[in-house]
Design a protein around this motif. Structure first.
Motif, short mmCIF file in Angstrom:
data_model
loop_
_atom_site.label_atom_id
_atom_site.label_comp_id
_atom_site.label_asym_id
_atom_site.label_seq_id
_atom_site.Cartn_x
_atom_site.Cartn_y
_atom_site.Cartn_z
N LEU A 81 0.84 -1.20 0.00
CA LEU A 81 0.00 0.00 0.00
C LEU A 81 0.87 1.25 0.00
O LEU A 81 0.61 2.21 -0.75
CB LEU A 81 -0.93 -0.01 1.21
CG LEU A 81 -2.11 -0.98 1.14
CD1 LEU A 81 -2.72 -1.18 2.53
CD2 LEU A 81 -3.17 -0.46 0.17
N PHE A 82 1.90 1.28 0.84
CA PHE A 82 2.82 2.42 0.87
C PHE A 82 3.48 2.63 -0.50
O PHE A 82 3.56 3.76 -0.99
CB PHE A 82 3.92 2.20 1.92
CG PHE A 82 3.45 2.30 3.34
CD1 PHE A 82 2.34 3.04 3.68
CD2 PHE A 82 4.13 1.63 4.36
CE1 PHE A 82 1.90 3.13 5.00
CE2 PHE A 82 3.71 1.72 5.68
CZ PHE A 82 2.60 2.48 6.00
N VAL A 83 3.94 1.54 -1.09
CA VAL A 83 4.72 1.64 -2.33
C VAL A 83 3.85 2.01 -3.52
O VAL A 83 4.16 2.93 -4.29
CB VAL A 83 5.45 0.31 -2.60
CG1 VAL A 83 6.06 0.30 -4.00
CG2 VAL A 83 6.55 0.09 -1.56
N ILE A 84 2.72 1.31 -3.68
CA ILE A 84 1.90 1.51 -4.88
C ILE A 84 1.14 2.83 -4.82
O ILE A 84 1.11 3.59 -5.79
CB ILE A 84 0.95 0.32 -5.08
CG1 ILE A 84 1.77 -0.95 -5.33
CG2 ILE A 84 0.01 0.58 -6.27
CD1 ILE A 84 0.93 -2.22 -5.37
N LEU A 85 0.52 3.13 -3.68
CA LEU A 85 -0.19 4.40 -3.55
C LEU A 85 0.78 5.58 -3.57
O LEU A 85 0.42 6.68 -3.99
CB LEU A 85 -1.04 4.42 -2.28
CG LEU A 85 -2.22 3.46 -2.24
CD1 LEU A 85 -2.96 3.56 -0.90
CD2 LEU A 85 -3.19 3.71 -3.39
N GLY A 86 2.01 5.34 -3.12
CA GLY A 86 3.03 6.39 -3.15
C GLY A 86 3.75 6.52 -4.47
O GLY A 86 4.64 7.35 -4.62
N ARG A 87 3.36 5.68 -5.45
CA ARG A 87 3.93 5.72 -6.82
C ARG A 87 5.45 5.54 -6.79
O ARG A 87 6.18 6.18 -7.55
CB ARG A 87 3.56 7.04 -7.51
CG ARG A 87 2.08 7.31 -7.64
CD ARG A 87 1.45 6.45 -8.70
NE ARG A 87 1.94 6.82 -10.04
CZ ARG A 87 1.64 6.15 -11.16
NH1 ARG A 87 0.90 5.07 -11.09
NH2 ARG A 87 2.11 6.56 -12.32
N LEU A 88 5.93 4.64 -5.94
CA LEU A 88 7.34 4.33 -5.91
C LEU A 88 7.64 3.22 -6.91
O LEU A 88 6.74 2.49 -7.35
CB LEU A 88 7.75 3.90 -4.50
CG LEU A 88 7.49 4.92 -3.39
CD1 LEU A 88 7.86 4.36 -2.03
CD2 LEU A 88 8.26 6.22 -3.66
N GLN A 89 8.91 3.07 -7.25
CA GLN A 89 9.30 2.11 -8.28
C GLN A 89 9.47 0.72 -7.68
O GLN A 89 10.43 0.45 -6.96
CB GLN A 89 10.62 2.56 -8.93
CG GLN A 89 10.47 3.70 -9.90
CD GLN A 89 9.74 3.28 -11.17
OE1 GLN A 89 9.81 2.13 -11.60
NE2 GLN A 89 9.03 4.22 -11.77
N LEU A 90 8.54 -0.17 -7.99
CA LEU A 90 8.60 -1.55 -7.55
C LEU A 90 8.86 -2.43 -8.77
O LEU A 90 8.12 -2.38 -9.76
CB LEU A 90 7.29 -1.96 -6.88
CG LEU A 90 7.24 -3.34 -6.23
CD1 LEU A 90 8.19 -3.39 -5.03
CD2 LEU A 90 5.82 -3.67 -5.79
N PHE A 91 9.90 -3.25 -8.70
CA PHE A 91 10.31 -4.02 -9.87
C PHE A 91 9.18 -4.84 -10.47
O PHE A 91 9.00 -4.86 -11.69
CB PHE A 91 11.48 -4.95 -9.51
CG PHE A 91 11.81 -5.93 -10.60
CD1 PHE A 91 12.51 -5.51 -11.72
CD2 PHE A 91 11.39 -7.25 -10.52
CE1 PHE A 91 12.79 -6.40 -12.75
CE2 PHE A 91 11.67 -8.14 -11.55
CZ PHE A 91 12.38 -7.72 -12.66
N THR A 92 8.41 -5.54 -9.65
CA THR A 92 7.41 -6.45 -10.20
C THR A 92 6.27 -5.73 -10.91
O THR A 92 5.63 -6.32 -11.78
CB THR A 92 6.85 -7.36 -9.08
OG1 THR A 92 6.54 -6.56 -7.93
CG2 THR A 92 7.85 -8.42 -8.70
N GLU A 93 6.00 -4.49 -10.58
CA GLU A 93 5.02 -3.73 -11.36
C GLU A 93 5.53 -3.51 -12.78
O GLU A 93 4.76 -3.53 -13.74
CB GLU A 93 4.76 -2.37 -10.71
CG GLU A 93 3.87 -2.40 -9.49
CD GLU A 93 3.51 -1.00 -9.05
OE1 GLU A 93 2.46 -0.49 -9.46
OE2 GLU A 93 4.31 -0.41 -8.29
N ASN A 94 6.83 -3.31 -12.91
CA ASN A 94 7.41 -3.01 -14.21
C ASN A 94 7.49 -4.22 -15.13
O ASN A 94 7.78 -4.06 -16.32
CB ASN A 94 8.81 -2.40 -14.04
CG ASN A 94 8.74 -0.97 -13.55
OD1 ASN A 94 7.95 -0.18 -14.03
ND2 ASN A 94 9.55 -0.65 -12.56
#
Length: 283
Positions: A90-103
């Motif tokens: 929630l912190f990472v995705i809502l904060g629009r941070l770069q997460l490898f697996t989203e990419n």
């Protein structure tokens, strides 16, 4: 039809369009544009965003550990404690941070439209940079937790238990359990454009399923891996070849080779047809 009726018809049509679900082609276009934006970002922006994601994803491990440490040991505890796993995501995705697996899906969709070597190299650059930054962030925060008094003793014990379980499955099990996790994260990315106002619940449910299903995620798992490595409880060879590389491969297979291909298959004719029509109009 009178002018008044025509105006009302336009208003009604616009209301229907706004209320209707996004077509697969439009979802694809939203994610494709987001992927192109990410590919155009500077190295510095990607690196620091990736480090931040590696640090913040640690709250998935901590959230799960807190529930484990303080809930009574009952059969229901397993499902409840895995709710904590959603916290870091929630912190990472809502904060629009770069997460490898989203990419593994976001940056691949632009390549599907224009499969060029230059685009492939841009994707590999972003993947390598973000993954390295995620892992670096995971090691930084795991080192802090391990050698400070930041964690209560009960939570630290729970983190160790979770980390031993996550990294001790063996290379093959780590790989095959990473495939569903890659699919789930890609499905999450695909679902979010339609989740206006409910993003929190969508992210919570999808990422809870990763933990409840005992699937493996390369970035959240890197925090657990780092926790053991920095304390000498896991050797570097076992960490890399027994956990990290198999999970990385499984997440890529799930997110790119399976889900991204399925997503592309259902919109390929519409997307390519739309691009051909745009080219004809430009001429």
């Amino acid at each position: 039809m009178s002018p008044k009726d025509r105006q009302q018809r336009k208003i009604d049509d616009r209301a229907v369009e706004e209320a209707s679900k996004l077509a697969p082609r439009l979802i694809y276009e939203v994610i494709r544009r987001d992927g192109e934006h990410e590919l155009d970002r500077s190295t510095r922006s990607l690196f620091w965003s990736g480090i931040a994601a590696g640090i913040m994803i640690s709250f998935s491990v901590l959230g799960e550990a807190v529930f484990r440490a303080f809930l009574p040991d009952t059969p229901a505890r397993y499902l409840i404690e895995n709710m904590g796993y959603s916290l870091g995501f929630l912190f990472v995705i809502l904060g629009r941070l770069q997460l490898f697996t989203e990419n593994t899906i976001t940056t691949v969709l632009p390549y599907m439209v224009k499969p060029r070597m230059a685009m492939a190299l841009r994707i590999l650059r972003l993947w390598g940079l973000v993954l390295a930054a995620n892992v670096l962030g995971a090691f930084v925060i795991a080192t802090f937790y391990a050698f400070s008094n930041a964690l209560p003793a009960e939570v630290a014990v729970a983190v160790t238990e979770l980390s031993i379980h996550a990294t001790g499955m063996g290379a093959w099990d780590s790989f095959v359990r990473a495939i569903p996790a890659g699919i789930i994260i890609a499905a999450l990315v695909w679902t979010l454009p339609q989740a206006e106002g409910t993003e929190f619940f969508v992210i919570f449910l999808f990422t809870w399923l990763i933990a409840a299903g005992d699937f493996t995620h390369v970035v959240a798992g890197s925090v657990e891996m780092a926790w053991l490595v920095v304390q000498g409880q896991l050797g570097s060879i076992a960490a890399v070849f027994g956990f990290f590389l198999p999970v990385l491969a499984g997440n890529i297979v799930g997110g790119t080779a399976i889900f991204a291909m399925m997503a592309w298959g259902q919109v390929k004719d519409e997307v390519r047809g739309g691009h051909r029509h745009q080219w004809v109009r430009r001429r």
